[in-house]
Design a protein around this motif. Sequence first.
Motif, PDB file in Angstrom:
ATOM      1  N   LYS A  15       0.402  -1.212   0.075  1.00 22.69           N
ATOM      2  CA  LYS A  15       0.085   0.318  -0.171  1.00 22.69           C
ATOM      3  C   LYS A  15       1.019   1.015   0.310  1.00 22.69           C
ATOM      4  O   LYS A  15       1.768   1.415   1.311  1.00 22.69           O
ATOM      5  CB  LYS A  15      -0.736   0.013   1.288  1.00 22.69           C
ATOM      6  N   ILE A  16       0.637   1.795  -0.949  1.00 18.27           N
ATOM      7  CA  ILE A  16       1.510   3.280  -1.042  1.00 18.27           C
ATOM      8  C   ILE A  16       0.625   4.731  -0.741  1.00 18.27           C
ATOM      9  O   ILE A  16      -0.221   4.887  -1.474  1.00 18.27           O
ATOM     10  CB  ILE A  16       2.435   3.744  -2.688  1.00 18.27           C
ATOM     11  N   PHE A  17       1.546   5.377   0.021  1.00 18.06           N
ATOM     12  CA  PHE A  17       0.301   6.393   0.659  1.00 18.06           C
ATOM     13  C   PHE A  17       0.744   7.330  -0.590  1.00 18.06           C
ATOM     14  O   PHE A  17       1.722   7.797  -0.860  1.00 18.06           O
ATOM     15  CB  PHE A  17       1.426   6.725   1.990  1.00 18.06           C
ATOM     16  N   GLY A  18       0.160   8.297  -0.230  1.00 17.92           N
ATOM     17  CA  GLY A  18      -0.021   9.582  -1.260  1.00 17.92           C
ATOM     18  C   GLY A  18      -0.564  10.759  -1.227  1.00 17.92           C
ATOM     19  O   GLY A  18      -1.733  11.070  -0.383  1.00 17.92           O
ATOM     20  N   GLU A  19      -0.732  11.570  -1.552  1.00 17.04           N
ATOM     21  CA  GLU A  19      -0.419  13.197  -0.702  1.00 17.04           C
ATOM     22  C   GLU A  19      -0.966  13.907  -1.997  1.00 17.04           C
ATOM     23  O   GLU A  19      -0.185  14.178  -3.051  1.00 17.04           O
ATOM     24  CB  GLU A  19       0.539  13.878   0.158  1.00 17.04           C
ATOM     25  N   TYR A  20      -2.078  14.820  -1.911  1.00 13.60           N
ATOM     26  CA  TYR A  20      -2.343  16.240  -2.492  1.00 13.60           C
ATOM     27  C   TYR A  20      -1.528  16.545  -3.330  1.00 13.60           C
ATOM     28  O   TYR A  20      -1.487  18.244  -1.598  1.00 13.60           O
ATOM     29  CB  TYR A  20      -4.286  16.405  -2.366  1.00 13.60           C
ATOM     30  N   ILE A  21      -1.191  17.490  -3.943  1.00 12.80           N
ATOM     31  CA  ILE A  21      -0.762  17.884  -4.268  1.00 12.80           C
ATOM     32  C   ILE A  21      -1.027  19.486  -5.721  1.00 12.80           C
ATOM     33  O   ILE A  21      -0.136  20.213  -5.621  1.00 12.80           O
ATOM     34  CB  ILE A  21       0.851  17.899  -5.080  1.00 12.80           C
ATOM     35  N   GLY A  22      -2.190  19.274  -6.041  1.00 15.56           N
ATOM     36  CA  GLY A  22      -3.169  20.558  -6.609  1.00 15.56           C
ATOM     37  C   GLY A  22      -3.909  19.292  -7.508  1.00 15.56           C
ATOM     38  O   GLY A  22      -3.972  17.693  -7.900  1.00 15.56           O
ATOM     39  N   LEU A  23      -4.095  20.203  -9.204  1.00 18.38           N
ATOM     40  CA  LEU A  23      -5.523  19.613 -10.061  1.00 18.38           C
ATOM     41  C   LEU A  23      -4.082  20.286 -11.566  1.00 18.38           C
ATOM     42  O   LEU A  23      -3.574  20.706 -11.158  1.00 18.38           O
ATOM     43  CB  LEU A  23      -6.118  20.648 -10.350  1.00 18.38           C
ATOM     44  N   ALA A  24      -5.040  18.732 -11.395  1.00 20.40           N
ATOM     45  CA  ALA A  24      -3.984  19.608 -13.287  1.00 20.40           C
ATOM     46  C   ALA A  24      -5.496  18.719 -14.450  1.00 20.40           C
ATOM     47  O   ALA A  24      -6.308  18.686 -14.491  1.00 20.40           O
ATOM     48  CB  ALA A  24      -3.654  17.191 -13.604  1.00 20.40           C
ATOM     49  N   LYS A  25      -4.984  19.834 -15.061  1.00 22.01           N
ATOM     50  CA  LYS A  25      -5.405  19.896 -16.291  1.00 22.01           C
ATOM     51  C   LYS A  25      -5.458  19.563 -17.607  1.00 22.01           C
ATOM     52  O   LYS A  25      -3.361  19.859 -18.787  1.00 22.01           O
ATOM     53  CB  LYS A  25      -6.298  21.571 -16.603  1.00 22.01           C
TER      54      LYS A  25
END
Length: 213
Positions: A47-57
Amino acid sequence: MKEFITLKEVQETIMVSNPGGRSITIETQKSGYNEVQTLTSAIFPDKIFGEYIGLAKLKDNSIHPAYMLNTSRQKLILKGFIGFSNGPEILNEICSKLLFQNEFIVIRSAVESDFIIDSFNDNYEKLSKLGFRCIELDRKEKDFWVASNILFPDVRECFIKYVNTDLGLICTQFSRDYDNKESKVIGKAIRPVVILKSKVEVKENFEYKWIKP
């Protein structure tokens, strides 16, 4: 996974399941290192932890949440002009081959523009208000490559970027220093970024610092 979500529904963190059973071989003519390197799914935890960094268009103007995952357990060795010039392609290929799955629309290596490392940067407060996230670097983590380089093909020289987690800085490595047989081996971890398939619904006049797809 929902096809459409609001900005309020974007999760701050995610856990990504490692699909397992995959491998990729990096040949010497691509890495510049004198040994073949084989990396498997096991370089990441189950299980790999991920942190939100923003939005991609994306090109179709659809908007998706982006997450930076934890670093790999194993290091990738890149050496000299060959390794540094091929570095971004190698890093992105490793992330894609080992971790891509149906809920992602994009998976790639971290790049320099994903970070605001220096909280004293003049634009930090402004960018933070726009939603651009500063990743909290864990000093226990390994230094890791970012898929960003500066290439000078005419003189066979190249700079490649990496994050020094102890200093909390993006640093530059110069190929000339590591192009001969006596030079030390440079190995650093890999840090993937995933962009989810879920589309985020935002207002038309929404102002944002976009994450590279």
